[in-house]
Design an enzyme around this catalytic site. Sequence first.
Site, PDB file in Angstrom:
ATOM      1  N   ARG A   1    -161.622 -44.117  -4.550  1.00 43.02           N
ATOM      2  CA  ARG A   1    -162.183 -44.943  -3.911  1.00 43.02           C
ATOM      3  C   ARG A   1    -161.266 -46.580  -4.154  1.00 43.02           C
ATOM      4  O   ARG A   1    -160.715 -46.625  -4.990  1.00 43.02           O
ATOM      5  CB  ARG A   1    -162.798 -46.048  -5.753  1.00 43.02           C
ATOM      6  CG  ARG A   1    -163.523 -46.451  -4.815  1.00 43.02           C
ATOM      7  CD  ARG A   1    -164.957 -47.154  -6.590  1.00 43.02           C
ATOM      8  NE  ARG A   1    -166.133 -46.760  -6.365  1.00 43.02           N
ATOM      9  CZ  ARG A   1    -167.293 -46.972  -6.049  1.00 43.02           C
ATOM     10  NH1 ARG A   1    -167.609 -47.495  -7.161  1.00 43.02           N
ATOM     11  NH2 ARG A   1    -167.957 -46.358  -5.648  1.00 43.02           N
TER      12      ARG A   1
ATOM     13  N   HIS B   1    -169.310 -45.035   2.394  1.00 42.91           N
ATOM     14  CA  HIS B   1    -169.976 -44.665   0.939  1.00 42.91           C
ATOM     15  C   HIS B   1    -169.888 -43.718   1.665  1.00 42.91           C
ATOM     16  O   HIS B   1    -171.738 -43.652   1.081  1.00 42.91           O
ATOM     17  CB  HIS B   1    -170.519 -45.646   0.592  1.00 42.91           C
ATOM     18  CG  HIS B   1    -170.625 -45.762  -1.102  1.00 42.91           C
ATOM     19  ND1 HIS B   1    -169.950 -44.634  -1.866  1.00 42.91           N
ATOM     20  CD2 HIS B   1    -171.128 -46.143  -1.978  1.00 42.91           C
ATOM     21  CE1 HIS B   1    -170.750 -44.522  -3.466  1.00 42.91           C
ATOM     22  NE2 HIS B   1    -170.584 -45.547  -3.554  1.00 42.91           N
TER      23      HIS B   1
ATOM     24  N   GLN C   1    -172.633 -41.741  -1.441  1.00 39.23           N
ATOM     25  CA  GLN C   1    -173.591 -42.247  -2.049  1.00 39.23           C
ATOM     26  C   GLN C   1    -174.875 -42.016  -0.998  1.00 39.23           C
ATOM     27  O   GLN C   1    -176.437 -42.210  -0.912  1.00 39.23           O
ATOM     28  CB  GLN C   1    -173.358 -43.945  -2.021  1.00 39.23           C
ATOM     29  CG  GLN C   1    -174.951 -44.536  -2.240  1.00 39.23           C
ATOM     30  CD  GLN C   1    -174.847 -44.718  -3.613  1.00 39.23           C
ATOM     31  OE1 GLN C   1    -174.133 -45.013  -4.459  1.00 39.23           O
ATOM     32  NE2 GLN C   1    -176.855 -44.078  -3.794  1.00 39.23           N
TER      33      GLN C   1
ATOM     34  N   ASP D   1    -178.580 -53.576  -0.651  1.00 42.44           N
ATOM     35  CA  ASP D   1    -177.072 -53.489  -1.058  1.00 42.44           C
ATOM     36  C   ASP D   1    -177.224 -55.029  -1.732  1.00 42.44           C
ATOM     37  O   ASP D   1    -177.368 -55.924  -1.090  1.00 42.44           O
ATOM     38  CB  ASP D   1    -176.301 -52.773  -0.464  1.00 42.44           C
ATOM     39  CG  ASP D   1    -175.071 -52.269  -1.219  1.00 42.44           C
ATOM     40  OD1 ASP D   1    -174.833 -52.721  -3.341  1.00 42.44           O
ATOM     41  OD2 ASP D   1    -173.834 -51.828  -1.106  1.00 42.44           O
TER      42      ASP D   1
ATOM     43  N   CYS E   1    -178.361 -48.556  -4.454  1.00 43.42           N
ATOM     44  CA  CYS E   1    -177.051 -47.428  -4.869  1.00 43.42           C
ATOM     45  C   CYS E   1    -177.010 -48.160  -6.275  1.00 43.42           C
ATOM     46  O   CYS E   1    -176.327 -47.314  -6.680  1.00 43.42           O
ATOM     47  CB  CYS E   1    -175.642 -47.934  -3.650  1.00 43.42           C
ATOM     48  SG  CYS E   1    -175.304 -49.701  -4.156  1.00 43.42           S
TER      49      CYS E   1
ATOM     50  N   ARG F   1    -176.357 -38.160  -7.178  1.00 45.30           N
ATOM     51  CA  ARG F   1    -175.353 -37.730  -6.816  1.00 45.30           C
ATOM     52  C   ARG F   1    -174.235 -37.387  -7.219  1.00 45.30           C
ATOM     53  O   ARG F   1    -173.789 -36.659  -7.046  1.00 45.30           O
ATOM     54  CB  ARG F   1    -174.493 -39.903  -7.410  1.00 45.30           C
ATOM     55  CG  ARG F   1    -174.889 -40.873  -7.130  1.00 45.30           C
ATOM     56  CD  ARG F   1    -174.255 -41.148  -5.405  1.00 45.30           C
ATOM     57  NE  ARG F   1    -172.789 -41.253  -5.483  1.00 45.30           N
ATOM     58  CZ  ARG F   1    -172.301 -42.459  -5.735  1.00 45.30           C
ATOM     59  NH1 ARG F   1    -172.081 -43.565  -5.206  1.00 45.30           N
ATOM     60  NH2 ARG F   1    -170.512 -42.121  -5.568  1.00 45.30           N
TER      61      ARG F   1
HETATM   62  N1  NVA Z   1    -171.828 -52.361  -1.180  1.00 46.95           N
HETATM   63  C1  NVA Z   1    -171.144 -52.769  -2.448  1.00 46.95           C
HETATM   64  C2  NVA Z   1    -171.833 -50.968  -2.924  1.00 46.95           C
HETATM   65  C3  NVA Z   1    -170.879 -50.938  -4.450  1.00 46.95           C
HETATM   66  C4  NVA Z   1    -171.582 -49.110  -4.667  1.00 46.95           C
HETATM   67  C5  NVA Z   1    -169.819 -52.373  -2.505  1.00 46.95           C
HETATM   68  O1  NVA Z   1    -169.147 -51.902  -1.969  1.00 46.95           O
HETATM   69  O2  NVA Z   1    -169.305 -52.804  -4.378  1.00 46.95           O
HETATM   70  N1   CP Z   2    -173.479 -46.980  -6.522  1.00 42.16           N
HETATM   71  C1   CP Z   2    -172.609 -46.696  -7.068  1.00 42.16           C
HETATM   72  O1   CP Z   2    -171.067 -45.719  -6.335  1.00 42.16           O
HETATM   73  O2   CP Z   2    -172.445 -47.529  -8.168  1.00 42.16           O
HETATM   74  P1   CP Z   2    -170.185 -47.366  -9.028  1.00 42.16           P
HETATM   75  O3   CP Z   2    -169.974 -48.472  -8.403  1.00 42.16           O
HETATM   76  O4   CP Z   2    -170.840 -47.130 -10.442  1.00 42.16           O
HETATM   77  O5   CP Z   2    -169.907 -46.041  -8.954  1.00 42.16           O
END
Ligand code: NVA
Ligand code: CP
Length: 304
Positions: A102, A129, A132, A220, A260, A288
């Site tokens: 990540r 992502h 997700q 989101d 998500c 997930r």
């Molecule tokens: N768009 C959000 C998704 C988090 C799971 C982010 O990147 O923070």
């Molecule tokens: N939706 C998602 O990716 O959650 P986290 O940021 O908690 O991993």
Amino acid sequence: MKHLLKMLDLTGEQISSILNLADQLKYELKHGIAHPHLAGKSLGMIFEKASTRTRVSFETGMYQLGGQALFLSGNDMQIGRGEPAEDTARVLSRYLSGIMIRTFKQEMVETLAQAGSIPVINGLTDLSHPCQVLADLMTVREKKGRLEGLKLCFIGDGNNMMNSLIVGGLKSGMSISVACPVGYEPHEAVIQFAGEHEDRFSLHREPLKAAEDADVVITDVWASMGQESEIKRRREAFAGYMVDEALMARAKPDAMALHCLPAHQGEEISVEVFESHADEIFEEAENRLHAQKAVMVILMKNEA
Ligand code: NVA
Ligand code: CP
């Protein structure tokens, strides 16, 4: 399929195979049927951003598959002090059977995949992502029995979720409508891909228009991880973009609402919509686990 870097890399058939295996693994888990497909294998999980779902679902998923997962904080690794991603990938390839990362830039994920010799899974970048979206598609297919021909609507920022849902949805035969303010459009590569399916894609500035007859409405956060300093400007830009009951009234009467997570109830989604669709949203979070287990089995079962 060697890696999972972004939805643009997958075919519709590959998405469907992942979802089929995910359904099977979910069934096996619920019925106490052991499925140790990755016994003796290790997954390294590099996190340069916060996580609840991704970390816990990958870690426990790997355990259920008979393997081991290592949590690697980017800050504590030499990569956080400037060791090149290429060298990190070549080293980790000597210890592990797969890497989940990540991070911020998509290039980091692509570099690890190119330089290393083991599968790389994108656990979220600014662009994409995919884990997700596989869980989201699984959740919709579970509830509606199919994906093809359904209308998926995304309201909000042209971020990693909008990018991945457009591509994953179109590749699965869905119609996609999105609504975003000017200046918050999806990535240009995604717009280009969507342009090849223009009979099934539309981009709106009016959320109520995008939601017309939708089978599933998704939103989101307005400020993703790394954009915290923009929150004031973004709240102004996204005024009128909340998924609320008035918006859901434009969708089909049995429309799903997904998120998500983490969610800001009362901002991008109203408390009422969130709570009345909580079963779907938390099933989505559970999925997930199953979707990622399927990805890991497909990518890692032949790794040393
Ligand atoms: N768009 C959000 C998704 C988090 C799971 C982010 O990147 O923070
Ligand atoms: N939706 C998602 O990716 O959650 P986290 O940021 O908690 O991993």
